[in-house]
Write a protein that holds these residues in place. Structure first.
Motif, PDB file in Angstrom:
ATOM      1  N   LEU A  32       0.817  -1.222   0.000  1.00 28.12           N
ATOM      2  CA  LEU A  32       0.000   0.000   0.000  1.00 28.12           C
ATOM      3  C   LEU A  32       0.849   1.270   0.000  1.00 28.12           C
ATOM      4  O   LEU A  32       0.393   2.322  -0.452  1.00 28.12           O
ATOM      5  N   THR A  33       2.070   1.170   0.500  1.00 31.28           N
ATOM      6  CA  THR A  33       2.969   2.327   0.510  1.00 31.28           C
ATOM      7  C   THR A  33       3.261   2.815  -0.909  1.00 31.28           C
ATOM      8  O   THR A  33       3.398   4.017  -1.143  1.00 31.28           O
ATOM      9  N   VAL A  34       3.319   1.904  -1.851  1.00 31.38           N
ATOM     10  CA  VAL A  34       3.683   2.263  -3.224  1.00 31.38           C
ATOM     11  C   VAL A  34       2.657   3.214  -3.863  1.00 31.38           C
ATOM     12  O   VAL A  34       3.028   4.300  -4.310  1.00 31.38           O
ATOM     13  N   PRO A  35       1.351   2.896  -3.902  1.00 28.77           N
ATOM     14  CA  PRO A  35       0.417   3.850  -4.506  1.00 28.77           C
ATOM     15  C   PRO A  35       0.258   5.142  -3.707  1.00 28.77           C
ATOM     16  O   PRO A  35       0.082   6.219  -4.292  1.00 28.77           O
ATOM     17  N   VAL A  36       0.350   5.041  -2.384  1.00 33.20           N
ATOM     18  CA  VAL A  36       0.239   6.270  -1.573  1.00 33.20           C
ATOM     19  C   VAL A  36       1.445   7.172  -1.829  1.00 33.20           C
ATOM     20  O   VAL A  36       1.306   8.396  -1.933  1.00 33.20           O
ATOM     21  N   SER A  37       2.612   6.580  -1.961  1.00 34.80           N
ATOM     22  CA  SER A  37       3.811   7.365  -2.279  1.00 34.80           C
ATOM     23  C   SER A  37       3.690   7.996  -3.664  1.00 34.80           C
ATOM     24  O   SER A  37       4.081   9.143  -3.862  1.00 34.80           O
ATOM     25  N   TYR A  38       3.156   7.239  -4.616  1.00 36.85           N
ATOM     26  CA  TYR A  38       2.940   7.804  -5.948  1.00 36.85           C
ATOM     27  C   TYR A  38       2.030   9.020  -5.855  1.00 36.85           C
ATOM     28  O   TYR A  38       2.304  10.062  -6.471  1.00 36.85           O
ATOM     29  N   LEU A  39       0.956   8.911  -5.078  1.00 33.65           N
ATOM     30  CA  LEU A  39       0.034  10.038  -4.915  1.00 33.65           C
ATOM     31  C   LEU A  39       0.750  11.240  -4.315  1.00 33.65           C
ATOM     32  O   LEU A  39       0.586  12.378  -4.790  1.00 33.65           O
ATOM     33  N   PHE A  40       1.577  11.013  -3.298  1.00 31.27           N
ATOM     34  CA  PHE A  40       2.333  12.109  -2.694  1.00 31.27           C
ATOM     35  C   PHE A  40       3.280  12.752  -3.705  1.00 31.27           C
ATOM     36  O   PHE A  40       3.304  13.974  -3.851  1.00 31.27           O
ATOM     37  N   PHE A  41       4.053  11.926  -4.399  1.00 32.06           N
ATOM     38  CA  PHE A  41       4.983  12.465  -5.398  1.00 32.06           C
ATOM     39  C   PHE A  41       4.231  13.205  -6.497  1.00 32.06           C
ATOM     40  O   PHE A  41       4.682  14.244  -6.973  1.00 32.06           O
ATOM     41  N   ARG A  42       3.106  12.677  -6.909  1.00 32.31           N
ATOM     42  CA  ARG A  42       2.328  13.283  -7.996  1.00 32.31           C
ATOM     43  C   ARG A  42       1.777  14.652  -7.575  1.00 32.31           C
ATOM     44  O   ARG A  42       1.886  15.624  -8.316  1.00 32.31           O
ATOM     45  N   ILE A  43       1.194  14.711  -6.386  1.00 37.60           N
ATOM     46  CA  ILE A  43       0.629  15.981  -5.897  1.00 37.60           C
ATOM     47  C   ILE A  43       1.732  16.998  -5.645  1.00 37.60           C
ATOM     48  O   ILE A  43       1.605  18.167  -5.991  1.00 37.60           O
ATOM     49  N   GLY A  44       2.824  16.535  -5.060  1.00 34.70           N
ATOM     50  CA  GLY A  44       3.879  17.449  -4.650  1.00 34.70           C
ATOM     51  C   GLY A  44       4.864  17.843  -5.729  1.00 34.70           C
ATOM     52  O   GLY A  44       5.365  18.967  -5.738  1.00 34.70           O
ATOM     53  N   PHE A  45       5.136  16.931  -6.664  1.00 35.13           N
ATOM     54  CA  PHE A  45       6.242  17.174  -7.578  1.00 35.13           C
ATOM     55  C   PHE A  45       5.941  16.934  -9.054  1.00 35.13           C
ATOM     56  O   PHE A  45       6.793  17.164  -9.901  1.00 35.13           O
ATOM     57  N   GLY A  46       4.777  16.399  -9.364  1.00 29.81           N
ATOM     58  CA  GLY A  46       4.431  16.173 -10.760  1.00 29.81           C
ATOM     59  C   GLY A  46       4.563  14.714 -11.171  1.00 29.81           C
ATOM     60  O   GLY A  46       5.082  13.869 -10.433  1.00 29.81           O
ATOM     61  N   ARG A  47       4.103  14.438 -12.378  1.00 29.75           N
ATOM     62  CA  ARG A  47       4.011  13.062 -12.871  1.00 29.75           C
ATOM     63  C   ARG A  47       5.370  12.394 -13.069  1.00 29.75           C
ATOM     64  O   ARG A  47       5.557  11.240 -12.706  1.00 29.75           O
ATOM     65  N   GLY A  83       0.629  10.655   5.806  1.00 26.93           N
ATOM     66  CA  GLY A  83       0.752  11.963   6.461  1.00 26.93           C
ATOM     67  C   GLY A  83       1.220  13.041   5.506  1.00 26.93           C
ATOM     68  O   GLY A  83       0.756  14.189   5.566  1.00 26.93           O
ATOM     69  N   SER A  84       2.107  12.699   4.593  1.00 27.36           N
ATOM     70  CA  SER A  84       2.603  13.669   3.611  1.00 27.36           C
ATOM     71  C   SER A  84       1.516  14.063   2.613  1.00 27.36           C
ATOM     72  O   SER A  84       1.389  15.233   2.251  1.00 27.36           O
ATOM     73  N   VAL A  85       0.733  13.079   2.181  1.00 26.30           N
ATOM     74  CA  VAL A  85      -0.398  13.383   1.289  1.00 26.30           C
ATOM     75  C   VAL A  85      -1.388  14.288   2.006  1.00 26.30           C
ATOM     76  O   VAL A  85      -1.881  15.275   1.436  1.00 26.30           O
ATOM     77  N   LEU A  86      -1.672  13.978   3.256  1.00 26.09           N
ATOM     78  CA  LEU A  86      -2.612  14.802   4.021  1.00 26.09           C
ATOM     79  C   LEU A  86      -2.088  16.216   4.213  1.00 26.09           C
ATOM     80  O   LEU A  86      -2.867  17.180   4.203  1.00 26.09           O
ATOM     81  N   GLY A 115      10.194   5.368  15.733  1.00 29.22           N
ATOM     82  CA  GLY A 115      10.897   6.414  14.997  1.00 29.22           C
ATOM     83  C   GLY A 115       9.976   7.437  14.359  1.00 29.22           C
ATOM     84  O   GLY A 115      10.444   8.439  13.821  1.00 29.22           O
ATOM     85  N   TYR A 116       8.676   7.217  14.425  1.00 25.98           N
ATOM     86  CA  TYR A 116       7.718   8.151  13.829  1.00 25.98           C
ATOM     87  C   TYR A 116       7.778   9.528  14.478  1.00 25.98           C
ATOM     88  O   TYR A 116       7.419  10.524  13.866  1.00 25.98           O
ATOM     89  N   ILE A 117       8.268   9.584  15.681  1.00 24.82           N
ATOM     90  CA  ILE A 117       8.400  10.876  16.368  1.00 24.82           C
ATOM     91  C   ILE A 117       9.273  11.813  15.538  1.00 24.82           C
ATOM     92  O   ILE A 117       9.011  13.010  15.470  1.00 24.82           O
ATOM     93  N   GLY A 118      10.291  11.278  14.879  1.00 24.91           N
ATOM     94  CA  GLY A 118      11.134  12.091  13.998  1.00 24.91           C
ATOM     95  C   GLY A 118      10.326  12.700  12.858  1.00 24.91           C
ATOM     96  O   GLY A 118      10.542  13.851  12.482  1.00 24.91           O
ATOM     97  N   PHE A 119       9.388  11.935  12.305  1.00 24.86           N
ATOM     98  CA  PHE A 119       8.520  12.478  11.258  1.00 24.86           C
ATOM     99  C   PHE A 119       7.664  13.609  11.810  1.00 24.86           C
ATOM    100  O   PHE A 119       7.482  14.633  11.153  1.00 24.86           O
TER     101      PHE A 119
END
Length: 181
Positions: A32-47, A83-86, A115-119
Motif C-alpha cells: 500500500l505504501t507504493v500507490p500512496v507514495s505515488y500520490l504524494f509524489f504526484r501531488i507534490g512534484f508532478g508526474r 501523512g505527507s499526502v494529508l 521512529g515516527y516521532i522524527g517524522f
C-alpha cells in the motif's frame, strides 16, 4: 507502538497464525505504501518525479527486505506517505475540518513505529516554514494550525499518558536497542 501488532492480530484472526501470516501482515502495508507514495509524489512534484520516485521505492532493497521478513518498521513508510499526502491536501483545502482530520490521521502514525516521532518533528518544521512563508495570512492559518494540533494531540494522548504514567515500561525497549548500550 502497537499499531502493527493489532494489524497482525487481525490477519491472524482471518488466517491461521503462521510465519506466512506475519509476513503477509507486514507485506500489505508495504504494498500500500507504493500507490500512496505515488500520490504524494504526484501531488507534490508532478508526474515525472512520481513515476521515478515510485519505481525507486518499489525496487529499493530496504523496502523489499523489511516487508519480506515482517519487521514492524515497514508500516512507518506507509503512515509517513499518508501523512505527507494529508499535509499537501490540507494546505490546499479551504475547509477547517480537513486540518482537524489530517491531524488525527497524522497523530495516529505514532502507533506505527517508535521512529515516527522524527517524522512528527519534521512535519512540524515543515508547517512552521509554511507559516513563515505565508505569514501575511496568519489570521487564516492560526485557527487551522490549532485544529491540526488538536487532532494530533487527541490521537497521541493515549500513548503520551502511558509514557508519563509508565516511563520504565515504555523506555525499556529503547534502552535495550540503543547504541550506547
Amino acid at each position: 507502538p502497537t499499531g502493527p501488532l493489532y494489524w497482525t492480530a487481525l490477519i491472524f484472526k482471518m488466517l491461521q497464525p503462521s510465519l506466512l501470516a506475519v509476513r503477509l501482515a507486514m507485506a500489505i502495508p508495504a504494498i500500500l505504501t507504493v500507490p500512496v507514495s505515488y500520490l504524494f509524489f504526484r501531488i507534490g512534484f508532478g508526474r515525472g518525479i512520481a513515476i521515478i520516485g515510485t519505481i525507486a521505492l518499489t525496487f529499493s532493497f530496504w523496502h523489499i527486505h523489511f516487508s519480506r521478513i515482517g519487521f514492524m518498521v515497514i508500516t512507518m513508510p506507509m503512515v509517513i506517505a499518508i501523512g505527507s499526502v494529508l499535509a499537501l491536501w490540507m494546505l490546499r483545502s479551504t475547509k477547517k475540518r480537513t486540518w482537524f482530520f489530517s491531524g488525527l490521521i497524522v497523530g495516529l502514525g505514532i502507533y506505527s513505529y517508535g521512529g515516527y516521532i522524527g517524522f512528527l518533528v519534521m512535519f512540524g518544521a515543515f508547517l512552521f516554514v509554511q507559516f513563515l512563508l505565508l505569514r501575511s495570512r496568519w489570521r487564516i492559518l492560526l485557527p487551522r494550525y490549532g485544529l491540526l494540533t488538536l487532532g494530533i494531540a487527541l490521537a497521541v494522548f493515549p500513548l503520551a499518558s502511558f509514557v508519563v504514567s509508565e516511563p520504565n515500561n515504555y523506555f525499556h525497549h529503547v534502552d535495550q536497542i540503543a547504541f550506547y548500550n
